[in-house]
Design a protein around this motif. Sequence first.
Motif, mmCIF file in Angstrom:
data_model
loop_
_atom_site.group_PDB
_atom_site.id
_atom_site.type_symbol
_atom_site.label_atom_id
_atom_site.label_comp_id
_atom_site.label_asym_id
_atom_site.label_seq_id
_atom_site.Cartn_x
_atom_site.Cartn_y
_atom_site.Cartn_z
ATOM 1 N N GLU A 30 3.509 -1.817 0.805
ATOM 2 C CA GLU A 30 3.080 -1.625 2.189
ATOM 3 C C GLU A 30 2.418 -0.273 2.459
ATOM 4 N N PHE A 63 0.545 1.785 0.599
ATOM 5 C CA PHE A 63 -0.725 2.163 -0.019
ATOM 6 C C PHE A 63 -1.877 1.342 0.561
ATOM 7 N N THR A 74 -5.245 -0.997 0.675
ATOM 8 C CA THR A 74 -5.552 -2.196 -0.105
ATOM 9 C C THR A 74 -6.353 -1.924 -1.378
ATOM 10 N N ARG A 132 -3.820 -0.593 -3.816
ATOM 11 C CA ARG A 132 -2.421 -1.009 -3.647
ATOM 12 C C ARG A 132 -1.800 -1.500 -4.950
ATOM 13 N N HIS A 162 1.099 0.505 -6.765
ATOM 14 C CA HIS A 162 2.380 -0.181 -6.922
ATOM 15 C C HIS A 162 2.798 -0.163 -8.391
ATOM 16 N N GLU A 189 -3.998 -0.663 7.595
ATOM 17 C CA GLU A 189 -5.335 -0.667 7.003
ATOM 18 C C GLU A 189 -6.346 -0.021 7.945
#
Length: 287
Positions: A93, A95, A97, A100, A104, A161
């Motif tokens: 959540e 970071f 898009t 991401r 992760h 975002e």
Amino acid sequence: SVMTNWLWNLVNIAVSLLGYYMASFLIDNKNYGRKWMMIVGFLGDFICFVIPAFNYNYYAKGPGVHKFMAMYFLSSFFNQFGPNSVTFIAAAEVFPTPVRASAHGFSAACGKLGALTAAVLYNYIDVPMRFLVVPWFGLAGAIITYVFMPDTTGLDLKEQERRWAFIRAGREHEYHGVAIHPQHLSLYERLRGVGKYYNAEEDYRQRVEEMRADWEAAMARRTEEKAATGDHEMDDDWSDEISSFFERTRNGKSNGTTLSSFKQQNGDGGVVNGGGGEYTSEKPREF
């Protein structure tokens, strides 16, 4: 005996599952949520391991062995009702898009590095020393979480975002949305003064202008498609009220008066959803 070991392992598994289910019930609770679950889990593990660390023989071999087992089971509960549940969600959540998946994966790799470090270290220190070393990582995790981790509980990924879009464009100070409400910021971000830019009214104004830009782009595409196909009965995804408002204010940016009329047309306190021309009367979540 083997059967006795199995039974105690089943108890440990049951306690761990209880932690998982408790996490699922409270991880989206705005009064508890991800960040506090992480902190409480780290602190719970720290306490459960630091207590026997300073009197290992009493808890592991003496009359305190049952207390030692209870603390071990509790550590399993707090591990699941904390870091083990939150880390996977938070990393997905916080970071933006475009990075991401990579971020992760990097976060997961750091976790595996910690597990590898412990596995190697345990070959060089005895069990009592392990209890003197390990608990402090739980305390460090709680402190780092409190200082640096933002709280994404109840925060829409689209709104995050939107904030990242401002940051990537070099316009971080121009973002005024709920993603920088103090409740969602880390202590580090609050100390940096990020939360001072939160302004619900200004954010509403920005959303209307963003929606206007989407509407104008949609109208331009519609005009081009009409000219190309000759079809004058094309579907319009925008409501009549929104189209009427933007038509009336097309030659200039909306001011306070026009924004007020926009609210009156669509329900006072409503929230504009960017893209698609939709407007919902649902009010923003109160903090």
